[in-house]
Design an enzyme around this catalytic site. Structure first.
Site, short mmCIF file in Angstrom:
data_model
loop_
_atom_site.label_atom_id
_atom_site.label_comp_id
_atom_site.label_asym_id
_atom_site.label_seq_id
_atom_site.Cartn_x
_atom_site.Cartn_y
_atom_site.Cartn_z
N ASN A 45 5.65 23.39 62.66
CA ASN A 45 6.45 22.18 62.92
C ASN A 45 5.81 21.32 64.00
OD1 ASN A 45 7.24 24.32 64.62
ND2 ASN A 45 9.20 23.38 65.09
N GLU A 105 6.81 18.13 66.33
CA GLU A 105 7.94 17.29 66.76
C GLU A 105 7.45 15.99 67.39
OE1 GLU A 105 10.51 19.89 69.04
OE2 GLU A 105 11.10 20.95 67.21
N CYS A 127 8.84 19.31 59.69
CA CYS A 127 8.97 20.76 59.59
C CYS A 127 7.65 21.39 59.16
CB CYS A 127 10.03 21.14 58.55
SG CYS A 127 11.71 20.69 59.01
N GLU A 168 7.05 23.45 56.83
CA GLU A 168 6.87 23.48 55.38
C GLU A 168 6.23 22.20 54.87
OE1 GLU A 168 9.54 24.31 57.08
OE2 GLU A 168 10.67 25.94 56.14
N CYS A 205 15.01 24.00 55.60
CA CYS A 205 16.07 23.00 55.67
C CYS A 205 16.19 22.26 54.33
CB CYS A 205 15.79 22.00 56.80
SG CYS A 205 14.58 20.73 56.37
N CYS A 227 13.20 20.00 53.27
CA CYS A 227 12.05 20.80 52.83
C CYS A 227 12.30 21.41 51.45
CB CYS A 227 11.74 21.89 53.84
SG CYS A 227 11.00 21.21 55.35
#
Ligand code: THU
Length: 161
Positions: free
Chosen positions: A63, A65, A74, A76, A113, A116
């Site tokens: 991830n 940010e 993310c 993924e 999430c 994703c």
């Protein structure tokens, strides 16, 4: 009582680490390693993934940010972007996800999430090849899910457009 309908239940296997194949174990280890690549100064939650491609390549993602929170990505979707940009047209066969809090060593249960799941679904449908998903649970157990689509009931895809 009204009749209850059910569109999708997620079939999954629950396996101890030792019961995963050597290949799947390696993927988990790569996802753990990928946690070190996390840039997560805001959540302090490090997510690492490993994606296996049909040509044997393993791609890591973590991830990333941003001070403008929604600009973050993310793990993924970071890995998906690498696969699509660098290995265009090569199917992704497996995804392993691992996560931990910064400055800790214990890995935590995690599940992708919703955004994703939608992104994974698009790739899986496009490549016409199932993507096996490995997710850590409590006490060193893993859920093995045969395809990413199982993560997303009532899915929206191009057939709706
Ligand atoms: N995150 C992921 O990278 N993957 C997931 O499956 C769940 C959440 C990230 C996004 C954010 O950087 C941090 O975890 C906390 O939500």
């Amino acid at each position: 009582m009204k009749k209850q309908n059910s569109i999708l239940t997620t079939p999954f296997e629950k396996l101890a680490f030792e019961d995963l194949s050597v290949f799947e174990q390696k993927l988990i280890e790569e996802a753990k390693q990928a946690c070190q690549k996390s840039y997560s100064p805001y959540s302090h939650f490090e997510v690492g993934v490993a994606m296996a491609l049909e040509n044997g390549t393993i791609i890591q993602g973590a991830n990333q940010e941003n001070a403008s929170f929604p600009a973050g990505l993310c793990a993924e979707r970071v890995a998906l972007a690498v696969c699509q940009a660098q290995y265009t047209g090569i199917a992704i066969t497996h995804l392993a996800v691992m996560a931990r809090r910064a400055n800790t060593t214990a890995y935590l249960p995690i599940s992708p999430c919703g955004i994703c799941r939608q992104s994974l679904l698009e790739v899986e449908l496009h490549q016409k090849n199932n993507m096996i998903v490995l997710l850590p649970q409590q006490n060193e157990y893993f859920y093995k899910i045969e395809k990413a689509a199982y993560l997303l009931p009532f899915q929206f895809d191009q057939s709706h457009l």
